[in-house]
Design a protein around this motif. Structure first.
Motif, PDB file in Angstrom:
ATOM      1  N   GLU A 205       7.496 -65.971  55.902  1.00 47.81           N
ATOM      2  CA  GLU A 205       7.844 -65.828  55.046  1.00 47.81           C
ATOM      3  C   GLU A 205       7.127 -64.875  53.900  1.00 47.81           C
ATOM      4  O   GLU A 205       7.182 -64.470  52.690  1.00 47.81           O
ATOM      5  CB  GLU A 205       6.574 -66.956  54.712  1.00 47.81           C
ATOM      6  CG  GLU A 205       7.438 -68.354  54.743  1.00 47.81           C
ATOM      7  CD  GLU A 205       7.873 -69.468  53.156  1.00 47.81           C
ATOM      8  OE1 GLU A 205       8.228 -68.771  52.338  1.00 47.81           O
ATOM      9  OE2 GLU A 205       9.073 -69.945  54.771  1.00 47.81           O
ATOM     10  N   GLN A 206       5.913 -64.479  55.088  1.00 49.57           N
ATOM     11  CA  GLN A 206       5.287 -62.549  54.712  1.00 49.57           C
ATOM     12  C   GLN A 206       6.197 -61.917  54.866  1.00 49.57           C
ATOM     13  O   GLN A 206       5.940 -61.184  53.692  1.00 49.57           O
ATOM     14  CB  GLN A 206       4.126 -62.385  55.167  1.00 49.57           C
ATOM     15  CG  GLN A 206       2.895 -63.315  55.087  1.00 49.57           C
ATOM     16  CD  GLN A 206       1.618 -63.497  56.274  1.00 49.57           C
ATOM     17  OE1 GLN A 206       1.667 -62.436  56.895  1.00 49.57           O
ATOM     18  NE2 GLN A 206       0.804 -64.204  56.522  1.00 49.57           N
ATOM     19  N   LEU A 207       6.686 -61.656  55.854  1.00 50.84           N
ATOM     20  CA  LEU A 207       8.279 -60.154  55.855  1.00 50.84           C
ATOM     21  C   LEU A 207       8.338 -60.243  54.179  1.00 50.84           C
ATOM     22  O   LEU A 207       8.684 -59.711  53.333  1.00 50.84           O
ATOM     23  CB  LEU A 207       8.815 -60.796  57.115  1.00 50.84           C
ATOM     24  CG  LEU A 207       7.605 -60.541  58.225  1.00 50.84           C
ATOM     25  CD1 LEU A 207       8.613 -60.197  59.713  1.00 50.84           C
ATOM     26  CD2 LEU A 207       6.682 -59.065  57.885  1.00 50.84           C
ATOM     27  N   ALA A 208       8.961 -62.362  54.272  1.00 50.08           N
ATOM     28  CA  ALA A 208      10.446 -61.614  53.477  1.00 50.08           C
ATOM     29  C   ALA A 208       9.701 -61.301  51.221  1.00 50.08           C
ATOM     30  O   ALA A 208      10.852 -60.974  51.324  1.00 50.08           O
ATOM     31  CB  ALA A 208      10.788 -63.978  52.819  1.00 50.08           C
ATOM     32  N   ASP A 209       8.621 -61.751  51.362  1.00 54.31           N
ATOM     33  CA  ASP A 209       7.621 -61.209  50.732  1.00 54.31           C
ATOM     34  C   ASP A 209       7.477 -60.268  50.543  1.00 54.31           C
ATOM     35  O   ASP A 209       7.642 -59.470  49.015  1.00 54.31           O
ATOM     36  CB  ASP A 209       6.113 -62.252  50.495  1.00 54.31           C
ATOM     37  CG  ASP A 209       6.356 -63.652  49.839  1.00 54.31           C
ATOM     38  OD1 ASP A 209       4.806 -64.574  50.313  1.00 54.31           O
ATOM     39  OD2 ASP A 209       7.063 -64.145  49.180  1.00 54.31           O
ATOM     40  N   MET A 210       7.245 -59.190  51.514  1.00 56.89           N
ATOM     41  CA  MET A 210       6.506 -57.966  51.412  1.00 56.89           C
ATOM     42  C   MET A 210       8.068 -57.279  51.084  1.00 56.89           C
ATOM     43  O   MET A 210       8.477 -56.094  50.295  1.00 56.89           O
ATOM     44  CB  MET A 210       6.254 -57.562  52.645  1.00 56.89           C
ATOM     45  CG  MET A 210       5.286 -57.874  53.247  1.00 56.89           C
ATOM     46  SD  MET A 210       4.834 -57.727  54.471  1.00 56.89           S
ATOM     47  CE  MET A 210       4.251 -56.069  54.925  1.00 56.89           C
ATOM     48  N   THR A 211       9.224 -58.086  51.758  1.00 55.87           N
ATOM     49  CA  THR A 211      10.798 -57.475  51.245  1.00 55.87           C
ATOM     50  C   THR A 211      10.682 -57.064  49.369  1.00 55.87           C
ATOM     51  O   THR A 211      11.136 -56.161  49.157  1.00 55.87           O
ATOM     52  CB  THR A 211      11.840 -57.912  52.140  1.00 55.87           C
ATOM     53  OG1 THR A 211      10.745 -58.180  53.385  1.00 55.87           O
ATOM     54  CG2 THR A 211      12.590 -56.889  51.748  1.00 55.87           C
ATOM     55  N   SER A 212      10.239 -58.124  48.973  1.00 53.39           N
ATOM     56  CA  SER A 212      11.148 -58.254  48.223  1.00 53.39           C
ATOM     57  C   SER A 212      10.518 -57.564  46.862  1.00 53.39           C
ATOM     58  O   SER A 212      10.748 -57.300  45.871  1.00 53.39           O
ATOM     59  CB  SER A 212      10.763 -59.490  47.014  1.00 53.39           C
ATOM     60  OG  SER A 212      11.013 -61.122  47.925  1.00 53.39           O
ATOM     61  N   GLU A 213       8.996 -57.020  47.334  1.00 53.69           N
ATOM     62  CA  GLU A 213       7.991 -56.019  46.631  1.00 53.69           C
ATOM     63  C   GLU A 213       8.601 -54.300  46.810  1.00 53.69           C
ATOM     64  O   GLU A 213       8.739 -53.907  45.773  1.00 53.69           O
ATOM     65  CB  GLU A 213       6.676 -55.860  47.208  1.00 53.69           C
ATOM     66  CG  GLU A 213       5.897 -56.959  46.556  1.00 53.69           C
ATOM     67  CD  GLU A 213       4.773 -57.122  47.384  1.00 53.69           C
ATOM     68  OE1 GLU A 213       3.860 -55.333  47.787  1.00 53.69           O
ATOM     69  OE2 GLU A 213       4.211 -57.761  47.616  1.00 53.69           O
ATOM     70  N   PHE A 214       9.573 -54.946  47.714  1.00 54.26           N
ATOM     71  CA  PHE A 214      10.215 -53.158  47.944  1.00 54.26           C
ATOM     72  C   PHE A 214      11.833 -52.809  47.080  1.00 54.26           C
ATOM     73  O   PHE A 214      12.479 -51.670  47.404  1.00 54.26           O
ATOM     74  CB  PHE A 214      10.093 -52.601  49.442  1.00 54.26           C
ATOM     75  CG  PHE A 214       9.487 -52.330  49.606  1.00 54.26           C
ATOM     76  CD1 PHE A 214       8.380 -52.552  50.084  1.00 54.26           C
ATOM     77  CD2 PHE A 214       9.234 -50.487  50.212  1.00 54.26           C
ATOM     78  CE1 PHE A 214       6.860 -52.392  50.778  1.00 54.26           C
ATOM     79  CE2 PHE A 214       7.660 -49.869  50.692  1.00 54.26           C
ATOM     80  CZ  PHE A 214       7.045 -50.734  50.344  1.00 54.26           C
ATOM     81  N   THR A 215      12.489 -54.559  47.076  1.00 56.36           N
ATOM     82  CA  THR A 215      13.597 -54.444  46.392  1.00 56.36           C
ATOM     83  C   THR A 215      13.396 -54.918  44.935  1.00 56.36           C
ATOM     84  O   THR A 215      13.350 -55.582  44.820  1.00 56.36           O
ATOM     85  CB  THR A 215      14.831 -54.789  47.128  1.00 56.36           C
ATOM     86  OG1 THR A 215      14.353 -56.453  47.783  1.00 56.36           O
ATOM     87  CG2 THR A 215      14.598 -54.267  48.746  1.00 56.36           C
ATOM     88  N   ASP A 216      14.350 -54.079  44.315  1.00 56.49           N
ATOM     89  CA  ASP A 216      14.673 -55.452  42.624  1.00 56.49           C
ATOM     90  C   ASP A 216      15.996 -56.094  43.181  1.00 56.49           C
ATOM     91  O   ASP A 216      16.720 -56.181  44.269  1.00 56.49           O
ATOM     92  CB  ASP A 216      14.967 -54.056  42.193  1.00 56.49           C
ATOM     93  CG  ASP A 216      15.886 -52.696  42.228  1.00 56.49           C
ATOM     94  OD1 ASP A 216      15.319 -51.762  41.490  1.00 56.49           O
ATOM     95  OD2 ASP A 216      16.693 -52.953  42.915  1.00 56.49           O
ATOM     96  N   SER A 217      15.992 -56.525  42.445  1.00 55.14           N
ATOM     97  CA  SER A 217      17.017 -58.623  42.446  1.00 55.14           C
ATOM     98  C   SER A 217      18.492 -57.848  42.859  1.00 55.14           C
ATOM     99  O   SER A 217      18.415 -56.846  42.289  1.00 55.14           O
ATOM    100  CB  SER A 217      17.027 -59.372  41.643  1.00 55.14           C
ATOM    101  OG  SER A 217      17.430 -58.559  39.835  1.00 55.14           O
ATOM    102  N   GLY A 218      18.898 -58.563  44.156  1.00 56.57           N
ATOM    103  CA  GLY A 218      20.766 -57.833  44.111  1.00 56.57           C
ATOM    104  C   GLY A 218      21.296 -57.224  43.823  1.00 56.57           C
ATOM    105  O   GLY A 218      22.135 -58.344  42.444  1.00 56.57           O
TER     106      GLY A 218
END
Lengths: 429, 156
Positions: A205-218
Motif C-alpha cells: 500500500e505504501q509503495l502504491a501511494d508513493m508511486t501515485s505521487e510521482f505519476t499523474d492519472s492515467g
C-alpha cells in the motif's frame, strides 16, 4: 524428484487498480523480495526516428535525476542494501530492486527507484556517461552472434514493432539527448505495472501511494501498434568459421490456446542436456547428426509476446555444413509437424516443460516477469500448481494439431556469420 | 588611382577607434547581449525580480564596471572566468551550447578588438545592469555537488 518446497501452493496474486498503474503482488518461496516497475516502453514502441532510445534510457537510469545527483543516488542505493537493475525487452522497460526481505530497505530503495524512473534529467553533460556503456554493449554484441541472430530473426519476422532491436544502432548515438528521451517517457511511461514479489501487504500500500505521487492519472494514450508477422530471410555476413542461423514461424501469443501445445512441441524438438557432458534430447540433435559428421549445436525457440510469437529452432554449424544442417533440421521439423509426435515423446516433453516452469519461478525476478505478463494480458495470476496442472492437461491430439497448423505458416530465417551455404527460407521449406 | 580606391575601401572597413560619441560601425554583427538564449535575465532584472540581492548593484560593483577594460570590449563579468579553477572548469563544461557559443563569440570579439587596439562604441559597452550572471547557477550546482561528495566521503 520434486522436493516438498516446490509443491506448496502459492498465494494468489492480488491486483489493485489505481488510476495510472496496476499493483500486482505475489508470494513465492524465495528469500528475496523484488519490486518491479514494468513500463510498457519496450523496443516495439519506439518510433522510427528514435530507434534505440530505450537503450539510452536504460543506461541513463543511474544518472542525475530531479531528486539526487548520480553520486548521491549511487551511495544512497548502496546504503539501503538493495540491488538495482534496469532491463529492457521488446515490450517493456523494467526497473527493479531486489532486497533480502527487509521492508524498510525496500521502501527506501523504492523512493530512489521512483525518482530514477519518473524524474530523470538527462542533462547534456551527462550524455557521455550514458553513451559510453552503450558503446560497450554494442562492442560486446559483435562477439555475441547468438544474440545477434535472435535480434535479426525478430527483425526479419516483424520488421517494425517487435522487430525493433533492444540495442541502439550505432548511427543513432548522436541523436540521443534530453528532448528525445523526455518525449519518449512522456508518451510511454503510462499504464504501467507495479509488481511486488514477497512483500508485505501494508508495504505494498505504501509503495502504491508513493508511486501515485510521482505519476499523474492515467493518460491512456494511443493504443499500441499491433505486431504484424511478415516473414522472410535476413543474413548478416561476417568473416569467420561458423554460421549461426535461426528459423521460425509465427507462434503463440501469451495466453493463446496454442501456447502450451507449442511449449510441449518446443521440448519435442530439443531438450537441453539434464546433466553436464550428456547429450541433448529431442528430435533435432539426432536428425542433424545423421546428416553431418562435424560438430554442430542446435536449440529450440519459443518466444511469446502479448499479440504474437515466434516458434522454431536455431543452429550453429561450420560454414561448409550450415546448409546441410539447416536442411536436415527443417526436414525434421516438417516431418514432426506433418506426421505428429508419439505419446511417449509428448510425455517426456511435458515433464521437461514442467521442470522448466518450476525452475523459472524459483527466481523472484523471472517470476515477477511471468506475473507481469499475466497481468498485462488479463490472465489469472500464475500459481505453480495451476501451471503444472495446465501442462498436464495438454493432450497428444492438441500438440499434433498445433504442429500441423505450423506447416501453413510463412517461415522466417535469420543468419549471422559465414553464411555462404545458408539457404534462403523459401528454398528451405 | 587603384591604390586610392583600395585605401578608401580599407578605411571604410576598418574605422579608427574614436572617443565617445561615435556611430556604431563595428563589423562584427552586433550581438545583443541579452539574447539569443531565453530565460537568462540581466543583473538589473534579477535584482528587480528579487532573485538577487540589492547589494549586487552597489557602488563597488559599479566601479568595477566603470573603471575596467572588459566592458569596453563587450565582455561580461562571467566571461572573465577562466578554467584554472576546477569548479569553474566543471561549470564551463555544463554550460548549454548556446550560452557557451555566445561566450566564445564575445571572447573572440574582445581578443580581436584588443589586438586592433580598439574598443566598441560606448552604446555597446557592458554595464552593471545589462550584465548577465550566466555562470551562477552552474557554479552553485557544482559547489553543492562537491560538498555532497565531501559529506559522503567523510562517512567512509
Amino acid at each position: 524428484m520434486l522436493s516438498r518446497r516446490f509443491t506448496t501452493a502459492y498465494n494468489l496474486a492480488q491486483t489493485v487498480s489505481r488510476d495510472a498503474f496496476r499493483v500486482t503482488s505475489v508470494k513465492s518461496n524465495s528469500a528475496v523480495s523484488t519490486v518491479q516497475l514494468v513500463l510498457p516502453s519496450g523496443a516495439r514502441y519506439e518510433e522510427r526516428d528514435e530507434l534505440g532510445i530505450g537503450h539510452f534510457i536504460r543506461r541513463a537510469a543511474e544518472l542525475s535525476n530531479g531528486q539526487r545527483t548520480a553520486f548521491a543516488n549511487a551511495r544512497a542505493l548502496g546504503e539501503t542494501g538493495c540491488s538495482f537493475l534496469v532491463t529492457g525487452t521488446r515490450e517493456h522497460i523494467i526497473y527493479s530492486i531486489d532486497s533480502f526481505q527487509n521492508q524498510d530497505s525496500i521502501k527506501n530503495a523504492y523512493e530512489l527507484l521512483l525518482a530514477m524512473t519518473f524524474q530523470p534529467l538527462y542533462n547534456g553533460w551527462d550524455l557521455a556517461a550514458a553513451l559510453t556503456p552503450m558503446q560497450l554493449d554494442l562492442a560486446i554484441l559483435t562477439h555475441r552472434k547468438d544474440i545477434r541472430v535472435i535480434e535479426l530473426l525478430h527483425q526479419a519476422a516483424y520488421k517494425d514493432t517487435l522487430g525493433q532491436s533492444v540495442y541502439a544502432p550505432a548511427e543513432n548515438f548522436s541523436k540521443f539527448g534530453q528532448q528525445m528521451a523526455l518525449d519518449f517517457i512522456q508518451r510511454t511511461f503510462n499504464n504501467f505495472n507495479l509488481v511486488c514479489v514477497n512483500t508485505e501487504r501494508d508495504l505494498e500500500e505504501q509503495l502504491a501511494d508513493m508511486t501515485s505521487e510521482f505519476t499523474d492519472s492515467g493518460d491512456k494514450g494511443t493504443p499500441p501498434k499491433k505486431a504484424v508477422y511478415r516473414g522472410g530471410t535476413l543474413m548478416n555476413s561476417v568473416v569467420g568459421d561458423h554460421a549461426y542461423a535461426a528459423v521460425a514461424v509465427e507462434g503463440a501469443s501469451i495466453g493463446s490456446k496454442e501456447a502450451l501445445p507449442l511449449g510441449v512441441l518446443q521440448k519435442i524438438l530439443y531438450r537441453e542436456p539434464a546433466m553436464k557432458y550428456t547429450s541433448p534430447g529431442g528430435r533435432l540433435p539426432s536428425a542433424i547428426a545423421k546428416a553431418v559428421n562435424d560438430n554442430f549445436m542446435c536449440g529450440n525457440l519459443n518466444f511469446n509476446y502479448s499479440d504474437s510469437g515466434l516458434f522454431g529452432f536455431s543452429v550453429v554449424a561450420n560454414a561448409e555444413d550450415a546448409g546441410v544442417v539447416l536442411e536436415a533440421a527443417a526436414a525434421e521439423m516438417k516431418s514432426l509437424c506433418s506426421k505428429g509426435a508419439s505419446s511417449e515423446e509428448v510425455a517426456r516433453a511435458k515433464a521437461s516443460l514442467k521442470m522448466d516452469t518450476i525452475i523459472k519461478q524459483e527466481n523472484a525476478r523471472s517470476f515477477a516477469t511471468m506475473v507481469t505478463d499475466h497481468a498485462e494480458n488479463n490472465l489469472p495470476a500464475p500459481t505453480l500448481q495451476g501451471a503444472l496442472e495446465a501442462i498436464d492437461k495438454v493432450t497428444v491430439e492438441q500438440v499434433n494439431e498445433t504442429a500441423k497448423s505450423l506447416l501453413k505458416r510463412k517461415p522466417t530465417l535469420a543468419a549471422v556469420g559465414n553464411t555462404i551455404t545458408v539457404p534462403f527460407v523459401d528454398d528451405l521449406f | 588611382m587603384a591604390a586610392n580606391k583600395l585605401m578608401s575601401a580599407v578605411a571604410k572597413l576598418a574605422p579608427r577607434a574614436v572617443q565617445g560619441g561615435a556611430k556604431p560601425t563595428s563589423m562584427i554583427p552586433n550581438m545583443k547581449i541579452g539574447t539569443p538564449w531565453a530565460g537568462l535575465k540581466t543583473r538589473g532584472e534579477l535584482v528587480e525580480a528579487g532573485l538577487m540581492d540589492e547589494s549586487e548593484l552597489s557602488e563597488q560593483h559599479k566601479n568595477v564596471f566603470n573603471f575596467s577594460y572588459f566592458p569596453e570590449v563587450g565582455l561580461m563579468w562571467d566571461d572573465l572566468a577562466y578554467g584554472r579553477d576546477p569548479t569553474v572548469r566543471e561549470a564551463l563544461r555544463r554550460l548549454p551550447p548556446d550560452v557557451h557559443a555566445a561566450r566564445m563569440v564575445r571572447i573572440s570579439r574582445a581578443l580581436l578588438l584588443s589586438a586592433q587596439r580598439k574598443v566598441l562604441p560606448e552604446e555597446e559597452w557592458t554595464t552593471l545592469e545589462s550584465d548577465i550572471p550566466y555562470m551562477a547557477p552552474y557554479i552553485e550546482q557544482v559547489k553543492r555537488e562537491k560538498e555532497e561528495m565531501k559529506e559522503w566521503k567523510s562517512k567512509d
